[in-house]
Write a protein that holds these residues in place. Sequence first.
Motif, PDB file in Angstrom:
ATOM      1  N   ASP A   1       0.821  -1.225   0.000  1.00  0.00           N
ATOM      2  CA  ASP A   1       0.000   0.000   0.000  1.00  0.00           C
ATOM      3  C   ASP A   1       0.850   1.268   0.000  1.00  0.00           C
ATOM      4  OD1 ASP A   1      -2.431  -1.288  -0.045  1.00  0.00           O
ATOM      5  OD2 ASP A   1      -2.665  -1.317   2.125  1.00  0.00           O
TER       6      ASP A   1
ATOM      7  N   TYR B   1      -5.202   1.083  -4.939  1.00  0.00           N
ATOM      8  CA  TYR B   1      -4.738  -0.310  -4.833  1.00  0.00           C
ATOM      9  C   TYR B   1      -4.427  -0.915  -6.192  1.00  0.00           C
ATOM     10  CZ  TYR B   1      -6.934   0.479  -0.287  1.00  0.00           C
ATOM     11  OH  TYR B   1      -7.295   1.020   0.916  1.00  0.00           O
TER      12      TYR B   1
ATOM     13  N   ALA C   1       1.369  -5.081   5.408  1.00  0.00           N
ATOM     14  CA  ALA C   1       0.399  -5.259   6.499  1.00  0.00           C
ATOM     15  C   ALA C   1      -0.738  -6.170   6.049  1.00  0.00           C
ATOM     16  CB  ALA C   1      -0.175  -3.917   6.909  1.00  0.00           C
ATOM     17  N   LYS C   2      -0.804  -6.403   4.760  1.00  0.00           N
ATOM     18  CA  LYS C   2      -1.931  -7.158   4.236  1.00  0.00           C
ATOM     19  C   LYS C   2      -1.875  -8.634   4.657  1.00  0.00           C
ATOM     20  CE  LYS C   2      -2.851  -4.350   0.103  1.00  0.00           C
ATOM     21  NZ  LYS C   2      -4.034  -3.658   0.611  1.00  0.00           N
ATOM     22  N   THR C   3      -3.039  -9.264   4.628  1.00  0.00           N
ATOM     23  CA  THR C   3      -3.145 -10.675   5.014  1.00  0.00           C
ATOM     24  C   THR C   3      -2.650 -11.571   3.874  1.00  0.00           C
ATOM     25  OG1 THR C   3      -5.362 -10.888   4.072  1.00  0.00           O
ATOM     26  CG2 THR C   3      -5.210 -10.177   6.377  1.00  0.00           C
TER      27      THR C   3
ATOM     28  N   GLU D   1      -5.211 -11.456   0.997  1.00  0.00           N
ATOM     29  CA  GLU D   1      -5.123 -10.279   0.121  1.00  0.00           C
ATOM     30  C   GLU D   1      -3.898 -10.405  -0.790  1.00  0.00           C
ATOM     31  OE1 GLU D   1      -5.133  -7.452   3.709  1.00  0.00           O
ATOM     32  OE2 GLU D   1      -6.186  -6.293   2.193  1.00  0.00           O
TER      33      GLU D   1
ATOM     34  N   TYR E   1     -11.494  -3.986  13.132  1.00  0.00           N
ATOM     35  CA  TYR E   1     -12.050  -4.834  12.069  1.00  0.00           C
ATOM     36  C   TYR E   1     -12.952  -5.944  12.632  1.00  0.00           C
ATOM     37  CZ  TYR E   1      -9.174  -3.012   8.155  1.00  0.00           C
ATOM     38  OH  TYR E   1      -8.614  -2.242   7.169  1.00  0.00           O
TER      39      TYR E   1
ATOM     40  N   ALA F   1      -9.240  -8.722   3.850  1.00  0.00           N
ATOM     41  CA  ALA F   1      -8.469  -7.900   4.802  1.00  0.00           C
ATOM     42  C   ALA F   1      -8.927  -8.164   6.232  1.00  0.00           C
ATOM     43  CB  ALA F   1      -8.623  -6.428   4.459  1.00  0.00           C
TER      44      ALA F   1
ATOM     45  N   ARG G   1      -7.953 -11.812   9.256  1.00  0.00           N
ATOM     46  CA  ARG G   1      -6.573 -11.685   9.728  1.00  0.00           C
ATOM     47  C   ARG G   1      -6.192 -12.880  10.584  1.00  0.00           C
ATOM     48  NH1 ARG G   1      -5.774  -6.738   7.826  1.00  0.00           N
ATOM     49  NH2 ARG G   1      -3.610  -6.605   8.469  1.00  0.00           N
TER      50      ARG G   1
ATOM     51  N   GLY H   1      -0.200   2.146  10.858  1.00  0.00           N
ATOM     52  CA  GLY H   1       0.105   1.638   9.503  1.00  0.00           C
ATOM     53  C   GLY H   1      -0.042   2.814   8.560  1.00  0.00           C
ATOM     54  N   GLY H   2      -0.694   2.653   7.437  1.00  0.00           N
ATOM     55  CA  GLY H   2      -0.946   3.780   6.552  1.00  0.00           C
ATOM     56  C   GLY H   2      -1.878   4.759   7.252  1.00  0.00           C
ATOM     57  N   ARG H   3      -3.045   4.273   7.621  1.00  0.00           N
ATOM     58  CA  ARG H   3      -4.083   5.118   8.218  1.00  0.00           C
ATOM     59  C   ARG H   3      -4.494   4.656   9.600  1.00  0.00           C
ATOM     60  NH1 ARG H   3      -8.110   4.730   3.275  1.00  0.00           N
ATOM     61  NH2 ARG H   3      -6.753   2.937   2.988  1.00  0.00           N
ATOM     62  N   PHE H   4      -4.446   3.333   9.790  1.00  0.00           N
ATOM     63  CA  PHE H   4      -5.043   2.767  10.993  1.00  0.00           C
ATOM     64  C   PHE H   4      -3.966   2.309  11.979  1.00  0.00           C
ATOM     65  CE2 PHE H   4      -7.835   1.465   7.322  1.00  0.00           C
ATOM     66  CZ  PHE H   4      -8.642   2.589   7.421  1.00  0.00           C
TER      67      PHE H   4
ATOM     68  N   HIS I   1      -2.216  -0.638  13.885  1.00  0.00           N
ATOM     69  CA  HIS I   1      -2.039  -2.074  13.733  1.00  0.00           C
ATOM     70  C   HIS I   1      -1.489  -2.650  15.026  1.00  0.00           C
ATOM     71  CE1 HIS I   1      -1.774  -1.872   9.065  1.00  0.00           C
ATOM     72  NE2 HIS I   1      -2.483  -0.885   9.544  1.00  0.00           N
TER      73      HIS I   1
HETATM   74  C1  2M8 Z   1      -4.828  -1.805   6.440  1.00  0.00           C
HETATM   75  O1  2M8 Z   1      -3.485  -1.416   6.266  1.00  0.00           O
HETATM   76  C2  2M8 Z   1      -3.212  -0.119   5.718  1.00  0.00           C
HETATM   77  C3  2M8 Z   1      -1.763  -0.065   5.216  1.00  0.00           C
HETATM   78  O2  2M8 Z   1      -0.796  -0.218   6.160  1.00  0.00           O
HETATM   79  C4  2M8 Z   1      -3.512   1.021   6.677  1.00  0.00           C
HETATM   80  O3  2M8 Z   1      -3.452   0.888   7.903  1.00  0.00           O
HETATM   81  O4  2M8 Z   1      -3.829   2.096   6.152  1.00  0.00           O
HETATM   82  C5  2M8 Z   1      -4.923  -3.336   6.546  1.00  0.00           C
HETATM   83  O5  2M8 Z   1      -6.210  -3.672   6.978  1.00  0.00           O
HETATM   84  C6  2M8 Z   1      -4.701  -4.041   5.226  1.00  0.00           C
HETATM   85  O6  2M8 Z   1      -4.929  -5.434   5.396  1.00  0.00           O
HETATM   86  C7  2M8 Z   1      -5.637  -3.445   4.201  1.00  0.00           C
HETATM   87  O7  2M8 Z   1      -5.382  -4.007   2.938  1.00  0.00           O
HETATM   88  C8  2M8 Z   1      -5.447  -1.942   4.137  1.00  0.00           C
HETATM   89  C9  2M8 Z   1      -6.396  -1.286   3.170  1.00  0.00           C
HETATM   90  O8  2M8 Z   1      -6.176   0.106   3.142  1.00  0.00           O
HETATM   91  O9  2M8 Z   1      -5.676  -1.352   5.416  1.00  0.00           O
END
Ligand code: 2M8
Length: 247
Positions: A8, A16, A37-39, A42, A106, A128, A131, A157-160, A162
């Motif tokens: 990502d 994506y 971070a993906k499963t 995915e 989630y 996703a 997990r 992570g990107g947005r969330f 983890h």
């Molecule tokens: C989550 O991960 C992203 C990238 O690090 C995030 O936190 O923004 C995870 O749930 C991942 O599995 C999922 O594909 C992704 C989708 O944006 O979000």
Amino acid sequence: KIIFTDLDGTLLDKNYRCDKALELIKKLEVPIVFVSAKTIFEQEVFRKMLGISDPFVVEDGSAIYAPLNYFGRRIGYRRHGYDALILGVEREVILQHIKSLNVKSYANMSVEEISKLTGLSLEMSELAKRREFSEVIVEADEKALKYLKKFFNVQIGGRFIHVYGKGADKGKAVRILTELYEDLYGEVVTIGIGNSYTDIPMLREVDIPALVRNEDGWIEVDFEVYRANGVATEGWVEVVKKFVGGD
Ligand code: 2M8
């Protein structure tokens, strides 16, 4: 040469997709190892789409999956038809702790809700959500996060947020894989490509660390890295052409 890459925001753009890298990937003859971070579920979609059959690292370094016999011998134990090395903890352990806290994650969100929030399709959102070794928190108060940090790795992570085992990180997984590749090929040159703070441990482990640009610039790092001008996929192509070839 071996490419270790985040997905990502690095190989994949904000939708994506990685159309701009397809041609280059087809031409490459070096292993491309996803470190994301993906499963597993995915990542399998992207592996299939791109025709990649190298090992891959799931859920922020929680586990390494390698095709059976990829390294000429058995590593770890058999899981989902791969050789698996688990560095993290089972998600159930994390959920036991989260259950008593006031957080939105989630586990207590529907697939539809995840899809709306992430922009993933319903199918991909389901993958996703499935997990194995981590949980993705969407909303939580400081107290809950402080509590979770006692037991787990808690990282943006990107947005969330983890949450995964303390023993897991992208760097450790890359180190293990590099050693396995060295056993196989002798000396190897490793290239790491990322865009966010969770990629730093991975970038520290490789010979050539590279950052692609985010919309708002590069993340701050206190070691030398190559900074690609392109955002996400475009930056990825730039890095690979420069350090691996395929032009
Ligand atoms: C989550 O991960 C992203 C990238 O690090 C995030 O936190 O923004 C995870 O749930 C991942 O599995 C999922 O594909 C992704 C989708 O944006 O979000």
